[in-house]
Enzyme design. Sequence first.
Site, PDB file in Angstrom:
ATOM      1  N   HIS A   1      42.535  40.451  49.435  1.00  8.41           N
ATOM      2  CA  HIS A   1      41.406  41.292  50.558  1.00  8.41           C
ATOM      3  C   HIS A   1      39.835  41.355  50.370  1.00  8.41           C
ATOM      4  O   HIS A   1      39.539  42.040  51.029  1.00  8.41           O
ATOM      5  CB  HIS A   1      42.003  42.965  49.678  1.00  8.41           C
ATOM      6  CG  HIS A   1      41.263  43.222  48.887  1.00  8.41           C
ATOM      7  ND1 HIS A   1      41.787  43.561  47.425  1.00  8.41           N
ATOM      8  CD2 HIS A   1      40.065  43.848  48.477  1.00  8.41           C
ATOM      9  CE1 HIS A   1      41.492  44.367  46.235  1.00  8.41           C
ATOM     10  NE2 HIS A   1      39.960  44.506  47.266  1.00  8.41           N
TER      11      HIS A   1
ATOM     12  N   ASP B   1      47.739  38.839  45.720  1.00 11.08           N
ATOM     13  CA  ASP B   1      46.554  39.478  46.313  1.00 11.08           C
ATOM     14  C   ASP B   1      45.033  38.560  45.540  1.00 11.08           C
ATOM     15  O   ASP B   1      44.359  38.875  45.216  1.00 11.08           O
ATOM     16  CB  ASP B   1      45.992  40.864  46.432  1.00 11.08           C
ATOM     17  CG  ASP B   1      45.304  41.479  46.894  1.00 11.08           C
ATOM     18  OD1 ASP B   1      43.870  40.224  47.787  1.00 11.08           O
ATOM     19  OD2 ASP B   1      43.974  42.223  46.152  1.00 11.08           O
TER      20      ASP B   1
ATOM     21  N   GLY C   1      34.765  47.320  44.044  1.00 12.93           N
ATOM     22  CA  GLY C   1      33.357  46.605  43.450  1.00 12.93           C
ATOM     23  C   GLY C   1      33.843  46.217  42.239  1.00 12.93           C
ATOM     24  O   GLY C   1      33.554  44.692  41.776  1.00 12.93           O
ATOM     25  N   ASN C   2      34.932  46.477  41.503  1.00 13.37           N
ATOM     26  CA  ASN C   2      35.845  45.720  39.996  1.00 13.37           C
ATOM     27  C   ASN C   2      36.947  45.396  40.869  1.00 13.37           C
ATOM     28  O   ASN C   2      37.263  44.940  39.811  1.00 13.37           O
ATOM     29  CB  ASN C   2      36.443  46.915  40.011  1.00 13.37           C
ATOM     30  CG  ASN C   2      35.322  47.697  38.899  1.00 13.37           C
ATOM     31  OD1 ASN C   2      35.049  49.092  38.772  1.00 13.37           O
ATOM     32  ND2 ASN C   2      34.780  46.874  37.920  1.00 13.37           N
ATOM     33  N   SER C   3      36.939  44.647  42.070  1.00 14.61           N
ATOM     34  CA  SER C   3      38.179  43.920  42.658  1.00 14.61           C
ATOM     35  C   SER C   3      38.004  42.542  42.080  1.00 14.61           C
ATOM     36  O   SER C   3      36.836  41.802  42.334  1.00 14.61           O
ATOM     37  CB  SER C   3      38.703  44.281  44.219  1.00 14.61           C
ATOM     38  OG  SER C   3      39.151  45.309  44.504  1.00 14.61           O
TER      39      SER C   3
END
Length: 197
Positions: free
Chosen positions: A15, A45, A115-117
């Site tokens: 994503h 993902d 932003g941690n993804s």
Amino acid sequence: GFAISNNGYVVTNYHVIAGADSIYIQNTKGEAFKAASVFEDISSDLAILKITDSTFKGQPLPYTLKPQHALRGEAVFTLGYPRDEIVYGEGYISAQTGFNGDSAAYQVSIPVNPGNSGAPLMDSKGDVVGIVTGKQTTSDGIAFAVKSAHLKRLLEEMPKDKLPKKEWNHKNRLGGLSRVDQVKKLEDFVYMVKVYN
């Protein structure tokens, strides 16, 4: 995102890069390198990127992908970019399955923000047990992470022409270190993925 080989392969969330015209990977020193997506697994993902910039110099990874399951209650930590500066967070594995009972993921009690993804989820030895994919929007402090065993499977299934040399089986060099020293060594392998549409 974070390095999964010493020659420029990086894993992040699908994503994060979906619909991107161009992708750049930025390290903690602020240096940016052009990258391209070479493999995507939408169902989990995950996306594998390859840094295509000739100025990029890789280095041997100090961690490995841990294929064994992390246990409920096991302490974990993560490094990511919810801000422009790399940010540390810690928590624990709270369930063996992810969102809606997804067996390829963990539920993790850890503070995460956009932003941690794509950040690595590490165990106390500094090995990767998962990849942070997001949080439950209705609850604070609940996040999900794809299990590293699933990532390892994906890497083994990648087409031969895109497959990085199997480098994720090397030795962990973070085991006996204090958390501060582990984080210091890990920072060089965790990147901000910048996407332009």
